[in-house]
Design a protein around this motif. Structure first.
Motif, PDB file in Angstrom:
ATOM      1  N   GLU A  82      11.212  18.460  36.654  1.00  0.00           N
ATOM      2  CA  GLU A  82      10.729  18.501  38.039  1.00  0.00           C
ATOM      3  C   GLU A  82      10.220  19.880  38.416  1.00  0.00           C
ATOM      4  O   GLU A  82       9.365  20.040  39.275  1.00  0.00           O
ATOM      5  CB  GLU A  82      11.855  18.081  38.999  1.00  0.00           C
ATOM      6  N   ASN A 157      20.097  23.097  46.625  1.00  0.00           N
ATOM      7  CA  ASN A 157      20.593  24.146  45.744  1.00  0.00           C
ATOM      8  C   ASN A 157      20.095  25.431  46.414  1.00  0.00           C
ATOM      9  O   ASN A 157      18.882  25.579  46.568  1.00  0.00           O
ATOM     10  CB  ASN A 157      19.968  23.985  44.351  1.00  0.00           C
ATOM     11  N   ASP A 185      11.644  18.406  47.499  1.00  0.00           N
ATOM     12  CA  ASP A 185      12.370  18.455  46.229  1.00  0.00           C
ATOM     13  C   ASP A 185      13.645  17.625  46.382  1.00  0.00           C
ATOM     14  O   ASP A 185      14.563  18.018  47.085  1.00  0.00           O
ATOM     15  CB  ASP A 185      12.688  19.924  45.912  1.00  0.00           C
ATOM     16  N   TYR A 188      18.484  16.248  43.704  1.00  0.00           N
ATOM     17  CA  TYR A 188      19.916  15.894  43.801  1.00  0.00           C
ATOM     18  C   TYR A 188      20.125  14.617  44.611  1.00  0.00           C
ATOM     19  O   TYR A 188      21.196  14.403  45.172  1.00  0.00           O
ATOM     20  CB  TYR A 188      20.696  17.063  44.412  1.00  0.00           C
ATOM     21  N   SER A 218      13.829  14.367  39.608  1.00  0.00           N
ATOM     22  CA  SER A 218      14.191  14.809  38.253  1.00  0.00           C
ATOM     23  C   SER A 218      15.151  13.826  37.606  1.00  0.00           C
ATOM     24  O   SER A 218      15.946  13.193  38.297  1.00  0.00           O
ATOM     25  CB  SER A 218      14.885  16.172  38.365  1.00  0.00           C
ATOM     26  N   SER A 220      17.008  15.203  35.293  1.00  0.00           N
ATOM     27  CA  SER A 220      17.947  16.204  34.768  1.00  0.00           C
ATOM     28  C   SER A 220      19.355  16.053  35.308  1.00  0.00           C
ATOM     29  O   SER A 220      20.328  16.043  34.550  1.00  0.00           O
ATOM     30  CB  SER A 220      17.456  17.607  35.126  1.00  0.00           C
ATOM     31  N   LYS A 221      19.465  15.989  36.644  1.00  0.00           N
ATOM     32  CA  LYS A 221      20.805  16.028  37.257  1.00  0.00           C
ATOM     33  C   LYS A 221      21.400  14.629  37.306  1.00  0.00           C
ATOM     34  O   LYS A 221      22.593  14.442  37.073  1.00  0.00           O
ATOM     35  CB  LYS A 221      20.735  16.613  38.672  1.00  0.00           C
ATOM     36  N   ARG A 229      13.642  17.624  29.610  1.00  0.00           N
ATOM     37  CA  ARG A 229      12.495  18.096  30.396  1.00  0.00           C
ATOM     38  C   ARG A 229      11.653  16.923  30.899  1.00  0.00           C
ATOM     39  O   ARG A 229      10.537  16.671  30.423  1.00  0.00           O
ATOM     40  CB  ARG A 229      11.634  19.087  29.597  1.00  0.00           C
TER      41      ARG A 229
HETATM   42  N1  PLP Z   1      14.894  21.756  42.068  1.00  0.00           N
HETATM   43  C1  PLP Z   1      16.108  22.281  42.214  1.00  0.00           C
HETATM   44  C2  PLP Z   1      16.617  22.540  43.590  1.00  0.00           C
HETATM   45  C3  PLP Z   1      16.901  22.576  41.098  1.00  0.00           C
HETATM   46  O1  PLP Z   1      18.130  23.086  41.265  1.00  0.00           O
HETATM   47  C4  PLP Z   1      16.366  22.333  39.816  1.00  0.00           C
HETATM   48  C5  PLP Z   1      17.116  22.708  38.606  1.00  0.00           C
HETATM   49  O2  PLP Z   1      18.058  23.474  38.629  1.00  0.00           O
HETATM   50  C6  PLP Z   1      15.094  21.768  39.718  1.00  0.00           C
HETATM   51  C7  PLP Z   1      14.386  21.496  40.864  1.00  0.00           C
HETATM   52  C8  PLP Z   1      14.437  21.522  38.393  1.00  0.00           C
HETATM   53  O3  PLP Z   1      14.933  20.472  37.674  1.00  0.00           O
HETATM   54  P1  PLP Z   1      14.271  20.074  36.277  1.00  0.00           P
HETATM   55  O4  PLP Z   1      15.334  20.260  35.248  1.00  0.00           O
HETATM   56  O5  PLP Z   1      13.870  18.638  36.417  1.00  0.00           O
HETATM   57  O6  PLP Z   1      13.075  20.933  36.022  1.00  0.00           O
END
Ligand code: PLP
Length: 381
Positions: A82, A157, A185, A188, A218, A220-221, A229
């Motif tokens: 993301e 974050n 964004d 989360y 994302s 990711s989380k 990625r």
């Molecule tokens: N946005 C925020 C607020 C994040 O904390 C993070 C990753 O720490 C991202 C975006 C990026 O996530 P990605 O791993 O998908 O690039």
């Protein structure tokens, strides 16, 4: 801090790391198996630049199921995480000299994305007493014709704050009035522990506000897939197309194997998401209970993500190891050196006085880390 911690670890020092921005769980096995199958089946080639159609369809299905948003695949761009989606959005939307509203405390990358697009971040405060929601009075003072976009991030974050729908709607209405694009964004989105998650675009549509919103998500989380990625953006077709052009010249497509695995992540069994969320919630509660026992530390309850954001302002200006503590860089340094615990200084997030502690680690580490921090803080005079 992470580099210093790595050096200490390599010297055999027992370091507790509260700086990590990623789940400590492994990716669920059904997603890993899908990636293995993708490789065996030969999905090892370039895909379409904006993402393979099968994955973009899976994203549309997810957006409809979970966010009540109907999109077509032409309104979706799959990127290398993301972070890349957000970067593409800034590159596509910001011209030299444009201003972009960023709320503090901010994720460190937001102002940098703006600067890399030759724009200027306009930092607007949030109200820590009000869940870190926008300070609309401060925003009003800073409105100018140069502003083209606003970046929002709920759950946030570093604060863990989750904005109420009223605040998001109020901001969307301001964005509509001044013709700003909202970059939301929402990485989360599935890690909310109190109340409900509200997607900006869902509110935009249901309240018929009519702002232009690019939403970034994302895997990711949500699915513990940070290393894969893979992230995506949804938004108006012309903006997504502009972002796709930039991506096409920079990195072509996202990883083909991760996209195949992403289909299974988004359309497969979602119990793994609930399982991880439950663990994070237990850890959050555990960390909050321990933080509450620290002297001169105030920590609001984070409602989402996996960060606690305690205020240590009372220690600024005092002495530790005969040195004056000027800011949270000094506090984090002192805690690392004296207690071997890695924390992230709030000054880097535009939040003097705060430190960020990730609870994406097990309860034993949380107990040990916070008790070490307590000893360190009690030695500050
Ligand atoms: N946005 C925020 C607020 C994040 O904390 C993070 C990753 O720490 C991202 C975006 C990026 O996530 P990605 O791993 O998908 O690039």
């Amino acid at each position: 801090m992470a580099t210093k911690a790595a050096e200490m670890r390599s010297q055999g020092i027992d370091v507790i790391n509260f700086s990590v921005g990623e789940p400590d769980f492994n990716t669920p096995s059904h997603i890993i198996n899908a990636a293995k199958k993708a490789m065996d089946d030969g999905f090892t080639k370039y895909t379409a630049g904006p993402g393979m159609i099968e994955f973009r369809e899976a994203i549309c299905e997810k957006l409809s199921r979970e966010n009540s948003l109907n999109y077509s695949p032409t309104e979706i761009l799959v990127s290398n995480g993301e972070k890349h989606s957000l970067f593409n959005a800034c590159q596509a939307l910001i011209n030299p000299g444009d201003e972009v509203v960023v709320f503090s405390p901010y994720w460190v990358s937001f102002p940098e994305f703006v600067k890399l697009s030759d724009g200027f971040p306009v930092i607007v405060k949030t109200d820590s007493k009000n869940n870190f929601e926008p300070d609309f009075k401060d925003l009003k003072k800073k409105i100018s014709p140069k502003i083209k976009c606003v970046i929002i991030n709920s759950p946030s974050n570093p604060t863990g704050g989750v904005w109420r729908p009223e605040s998001i709607s109020r901001l969307l209405k301001i964005a509509k009035k001044f013709n700003w694009v909202v970059i939301s964004d929402e990485c989360y989105e599935r890690l909310v522990y109190e109340g409900e998650f509200f997607s900006a675009e869902k509110l935009n549509r249901s309240e018929k506000i009519g702002a232009s919103v690019v939403s970034c998500f994302s895997l990711s989380k949500t699915y513990a897939m940070t290393g894969w990625r893979i992230g995506y953006a949804s938004g108006p077709k012309e903006i997504i197309e502009a972002m796709a052009k930039i991506q096409g010249q920079a990195t072509s497509c996202a990883n083909s194997i991760s996209q195949k695995a992403g289909v299974v992540a988004l359309t497969g069994d979602q119990k793994c998401v609930q399982r991880m969320r439950k663990k994070f919630l237990e850890r959050r509660n555990h960390m909050l209970l321990l933080l509450d026992k620290l002297n001169n530390v105030i920590c609001d309850k984070p409602k989402g993500a996996f960060y606690a954001f305690p205020n240590l302002n009372k220690y600024i200006g005092k002495r530790a190891n005969k040195k004056i503590i000027k800011d949270t860089f000094d506090i984090s340094d002192y805690i690392l050196e004296s207690s071997k615990v890695v924390t992230v200084p709030g000054d880097g997030f535009g939040a003097p006085g705060y430190i960020r502690l990730s609870y994406a680690t097990n309860k034993k580490n949380i107990s040990e880390g916070i008790s070490r921090i307590k000893i360190a803080l009690d030695n500050i005079k």
